[in-house]
Design a protein around this motif. Structure first.
Motif, mmCIF file in Angstrom:
data_model
loop_
_atom_site.group_PDB
_atom_site.id
_atom_site.type_symbol
_atom_site.label_atom_id
_atom_site.label_comp_id
_atom_site.label_asym_id
_atom_site.label_seq_id
_atom_site.Cartn_x
_atom_site.Cartn_y
_atom_site.Cartn_z
ATOM 1 N N LEU A 205 0.825 -1.201 0.000
ATOM 2 C CA LEU A 205 0.000 0.000 0.000
ATOM 3 C C LEU A 205 0.861 1.253 0.000
ATOM 4 O O LEU A 205 1.941 1.291 0.625
ATOM 5 C CB LEU A 205 -0.929 0.023 1.217
ATOM 6 N N VAL A 206 0.350 2.277 -0.648
ATOM 7 C CA VAL A 206 0.948 3.610 -0.662
ATOM 8 C C VAL A 206 -0.168 4.614 -0.360
ATOM 9 O O VAL A 206 -1.260 4.543 -0.938
ATOM 10 C CB VAL A 206 1.614 3.902 -2.023
ATOM 11 N N TYR A 207 0.130 5.589 0.583
ATOM 12 C CA TYR A 207 -0.875 6.556 1.047
ATOM 13 C C TYR A 207 -0.620 7.912 0.400
ATOM 14 O O TYR A 207 0.537 8.311 0.156
ATOM 15 C CB TYR A 207 -0.825 6.699 2.571
ATOM 16 N N ILE A 218 1.037 13.660 4.353
ATOM 17 C CA ILE A 218 1.022 12.310 4.880
ATOM 18 C C ILE A 218 2.237 11.555 4.358
ATOM 19 O O ILE A 218 2.650 11.723 3.196
ATOM 20 C CB ILE A 218 -0.289 11.584 4.493
ATOM 21 N N GLU A 219 2.850 10.763 5.219
ATOM 22 C CA GLU A 219 3.956 9.896 4.808
ATOM 23 C C GLU A 219 3.380 8.764 3.964
ATOM 24 O O GLU A 219 2.438 8.075 4.385
ATOM 25 C CB GLU A 219 4.653 9.330 6.037
ATOM 26 N N PRO A 220 3.938 8.499 2.734
ATOM 27 C CA PRO A 220 3.333 7.507 1.837
ATOM 28 C C PRO A 220 3.296 6.098 2.397
ATOM 29 O O PRO A 220 2.343 5.350 2.119
ATOM 30 C CB PRO A 220 4.214 7.595 0.586
ATOM 31 N N HIS A 221 4.299 5.717 3.171
ATOM 32 C CA HIS A 221 4.381 4.328 3.620
ATOM 33 C C HIS A 221 3.955 4.149 5.090
ATOM 34 O O HIS A 221 3.445 3.103 5.457
ATOM 35 C CB HIS A 221 5.807 3.808 3.421
ATOM 36 N N THR A 222 4.153 5.168 5.941
ATOM 37 C CA THR A 222 3.777 5.042 7.358
ATOM 38 C C THR A 222 2.384 5.592 7.657
ATOM 39 O O THR A 222 1.840 5.336 8.721
ATOM 40 C CB THR A 222 4.794 5.771 8.236
ATOM 41 N N ALA A 223 1.833 6.364 6.740
ATOM 42 C CA ALA A 223 0.492 6.950 6.895
ATOM 43 C C ALA A 223 0.405 7.894 8.083
ATOM 44 O O ALA A 223 -0.647 8.028 8.697
ATOM 45 C CB ALA A 223 -0.557 5.858 7.005
ATOM 46 N N ILE A 224 1.507 8.578 8.408
ATOM 47 C CA ILE A 224 1.511 9.570 9.483
ATOM 48 C C ILE A 224 1.152 10.926 8.882
ATOM 49 O O ILE A 224 1.794 11.393 7.929
ATOM 50 C CB ILE A 224 2.883 9.629 10.171
#
Length: 799
Positions: A205-207, A218-224
């Motif tokens: 997944l990428v956000y 938003i961080e693409p991989h951590t979703a922060i």
């Protein structure tokens, strides 16, 4: 949409085709083992053959295959071929039969029993079941005998990207302080993908943010999620709506995606100072306002909320800092101005105050922006009010001697009207505080005078209330307490503290103290009491007793000689004069009673009565009194006995025949006999004349006059009762005002068969003197007694 589906199928089928090419040769090109048939009787040869095989060949199982795979969600016109089973024991003669059992055997997976081909009959979903465990076995087609032991193998369902990411916990809510720096953490979101995370990128997944730029990132991989802009102001915009997307296949084209929303609220910080709505406030207040009463409110607005908006108010300047105070309303955050001290319109008519509002909770990060406080000016105008009179003193204390003359002035109270108009004042006494009306007051000048005499010994203090009333407005009233202290004068003579009775022993010695007496005085001199004791002038040379003053203000009585005797004189009276030291001195005379008594050798009084020497030995006064009481009791008993005897001998009947008319005995009911009270026939008493239905009533005036029966001529000097009754009846019937209370019972018929005949004397032809009552004794004891009574009456009349 068709192009995207074609891309997905190509990405999925490419690795499967490569895998299929690699696996098929290992299944179909494996060498086949030939069965060895040995002679049945050669055990040595079998042993040698086994040893040779152990040396020349490696041991391997009869099945030749690899792990099988099947693509999920595959659908076509025909069942999909999963794989083929083959044993090296199969010579190709179709004598071997393949059997398949286990998960989904016969329903999902079907095997060709001749060729060993396995087909999938249904569409498979890896997210529902990822692998199937089955068992394969080769048997003889004719005998169904197993040729080899059964073996297990696995068919794995190969994943395709058929599930989009999902945010299970969404939608999200988060808060972040306003004025935060760039990169401040806000929250973290999480999405899940049901596809296989091991195989391919279906679950990678990428956000990204679809809505919410440029405020958040938003961080693409951590979703922060973090802030992307500095100094976001809550007062400008408090809430933000952010849309987050999660896409699988590493975010590449063709991947599936899911979205969620994040509502981000900016929390408040104290970055705004309070500010008054206006710089000048005007208030007016009446001068008679109660202390602590609010007179106005001021308001400093703060754009912040909660604790950051709370402010405190203070008066920092002005000419009324000690007259007024300001407090904070915890609910509305208003500043409430209250009166702290009394106001006086005549003294000062206006005040000017400077009020400051300051935040309570400060944030050090924003102190450089300026002071978090503000000021405003408050002008207060005092208005005139009709005030009650004011006394010159809150309380008054007056003193007066108890012998002061009536109408003498005790003191004066003064009061004035503080208003500009200055109304005249009238004074009065609240009579609830002077119920006995001992004092008066001049209504004009307030002088208090004495109305009744005072007595300090009765009441030392008098507390009254003086009322001052304006003559122009009687509702304006003031009160003041006045305490009046009554001062003492020497107007009471001293006297003995109690009535003393001294006892002198007959065997007393000269100079012996008989009694010590003390005196009291109701007055209260400043220096205390000091009493002087003396004998009357004619008793100064008393031959029997003398007195001696003690240091404790008491007096001792002493005997001058011995040899006192009760026989000679039993009681001595000694008058003593008591004087005080007041001005003018007061004195009184008290008499001390000295009784001569017989005492023991130790001086203990035993008897003081002279009768003890006169009475016989062994008989005391108490015994004589008891004897006398017994004699009186016996006399009372005798008198009662004689009285009862005389009362019993009196005759039971009236002897005077002239009183018969005043003693009429009524016989309202007659029975069938003396002993018969229940079982008699009432019909025997009925008058035969009543059968006709007419009987005269006895409770109303009769309409017809019935002639009385003719009786015999009365006996000379006798009483004609019949005539007496008829006369009374005639008078009652002819009197219309007479109530029908008097009536006569008519017994015209008394029955038949009685041996004695009628007992009534109304129709008797003989008088009482002609009758003989001896026959009554034959009727029984009761009638016998009745006959004796009448016989006694006749005998008395003859005598």
């Amino acid at each position: 949409m068709p192009e995207r589906l074609t891309e997905m199928l190509m990405d999925t089928w490419t690795p499967l085709i490569i895998l299929w090419i690699t696996v098929l040769p290992s299944i179909y090109m494996a060498p086949m083992n030939q069965s060895q048939v040995l002679p049945s009787g050669s055990s040595t040869g079998l042993k040698r053959l086994n040893e040779e095989q152990r040396v020349l060949h490696r041991s391997r199982r009869g099945w030749v295959w690899n792990q099988m795979f099947v693509l999920e969600e595959f659908s076509g016109p025909e069942p999909i071929l999963v794989g083929r089973l083959h044993t090296d024991l199969d010579p190709g003669s179709s004598k071997i039969k393949y059997i398949l059992s286990g998960d989904g055997a016969g329903t999902i997976f079907v095997i060709n029993d001749k060729t060993g081909d396995i087909h999938a009959m249904k569409r498979l979903d890896r997210e529902e079941k990822a692998e199937y465990t089955l068992t394969a076995q080769a048997v003889d087609r004719d005998t169904n005998q197993p040729l080899e032991p059964p073996s297990e193998f696995i068919i794995k369902v190969q994943d395709i990207n058929d599930n989009a990411p999902e945010f299970v916990e969404g939608p999200y809510h988060a808060t972040v302080p306003e004025m935060s720096v760039v990169g401040t953490f806000v929250t973290k979101v999480t999405a899940t993908d049901a596809d296989d995370p091991v195989y391919g990128n279906s679950a990678k997944l990428v956000y990204s943010i679809l809505e919410g730029q440029p405020y958040f990132s938003i961080e693409p991989h951590t979703a922060i999620i973090k802030t992307a802009l500095p100094n976001m102001d809550r007062e400008a915009k408090e809430e933000y709506f952010v849309v987050i997307q999660a896409k699988d296949m590493g975010g590449h084209m063709g991947g599936l995606s899911g979205t969620t929303t994040v509502t981000i609220t900016l929390s408040d910080v104290n970055d705004n100072p309070p500010k008054f709505a206006q710089s000048l406030y005007h208030f007016s207040v009446m001068e008679d306002v109660a202390l602590g009463e609010p007179i106005g409110r001021v308001k400093a607005n703060d754009l912040d909320i909660g604790e950051n908006a709370k402010s405190s108010y203070d008066i920092i300047e002005g000419d009324g800092m000690d007259i007024f105070e300001i407090t904070t309303d915890a609910q509305t955050q208003d500043g409430i101005i209250r009166v702290r001290k009394p106001l006086d319109f005549e003294t000062k008519k206006s005040y000017t105050l400077k009020v400051e509002a300051a935040n309570i909770h400060l944030d050090p990060r924003f102190l450089s922006g300026g002071p978090f406080k503000d000021t405003a000016t408050v002008k207060i105008v005092v208005e005139d009010a009709d005030e009650p009179p004011v006394f010159s003193s809150p309380t008054y204390l007056l003193e007066v001697h108890e012998n002061a003359a009536l109408n003498s002035v005790l003191g004066q109270v003064t009061a004035h009207d503080p208003d500009v108009s200055s109304s005249p004042i009238r004074f009065s006494i609240d009579r609830h505080t002077d119920l006995e009306r001992q004092f008066n007051i001049n209504a004009e000048d307030g002088k208090i005078t004495l109305a009744t005499p005072l007595d300090r010994e009765t009441s030392t203090w008098h507390n009254i209330t003086i009322v001052a009333t304006e003559t122009r407005n009687h509702s304006q009233v003031s009160r003041v307490p006045v305490a009046i202290k009554v001062l003492d004068v020497n107007d009471n003579a001293p006297e003995f503290a109690s009535e003393h009775e001294a006892f002198l022993c007959e065997n007393g010695k000269p100079g012996q103290v008989i009694q010590i007496v003390s005196a009291v005085d109701k007055d209260d001199p400043k220096n205390g009491h000091y009493f002087l004791y003396s004998l009357l002038p004619e008793m100064v040379n008393n031959p029997n007793f003398t007195i001696k003053k003690n240091e404790d203000n008491t007096l001792s009585i002493l005997a001058k000689h011995s040899g006192f005797s009760r026989q000679k004189q039993e009681v001595y009276l000694l008058p003593i004069v008591i004087s005080d030291s007041g001005t003018p001195p007061m004195s009184s005379t008290g008499t001390l009673t000295i009784r001569v008594c017989g005492c023991s050798s130790d001086g203990i009084v035993q008897s003081c009565n002279v009768e003890a020497y006169v009475l016989p030995i062994g008989l005391s006064m108490g015994a004589l009194i008891a004897i006398l009481a017994c004699i009186i009791l016996l006399l009372v008993i005798v008198v009662l006995f004689v009285t009862l005897r005389r009362h019993k001998n009196e005759p039971l009947i009236i002897k005077d025949d002239e009183d018969v008319r005043e003693n009429i005995i009524r016989y309202d009911d007659e029975g069938g006999g003396e002993e018969d009270t229940e079982a008699f026939d009432i019909a025997t008493l009925q008058n035969p004349d009543g059968i006709n239905g007419f009987l005269p009533r006895k409770d109303i005036k009769p309409d017809l006059q019935f002639m009385p029966r003719q009786g015999l001529a009365p006996v000379p000097n006798g009483v004609d009762v019949d005539e007496f009754i008829n006369v009374r009846l005639h008078e009652a019937d002819n009197d219309p005002t007479a109530p029908p209370y008097d009536s006569i019972q008519i017994y015209g018929y008394e029955g038949k068969g009685s041996a004695a005949g009628s007992l009534s004397s109304l129709e008797s032809s003989t008088s009482d003197s002609d009758q003989n009552f001896d026959y009554l004794s034959e009727w029984g004891p009761r009638f016998k007694r009745l006959g004796e009574l009448y016989s006694v009456g006749e005998s008395d009349k003859e005598t």
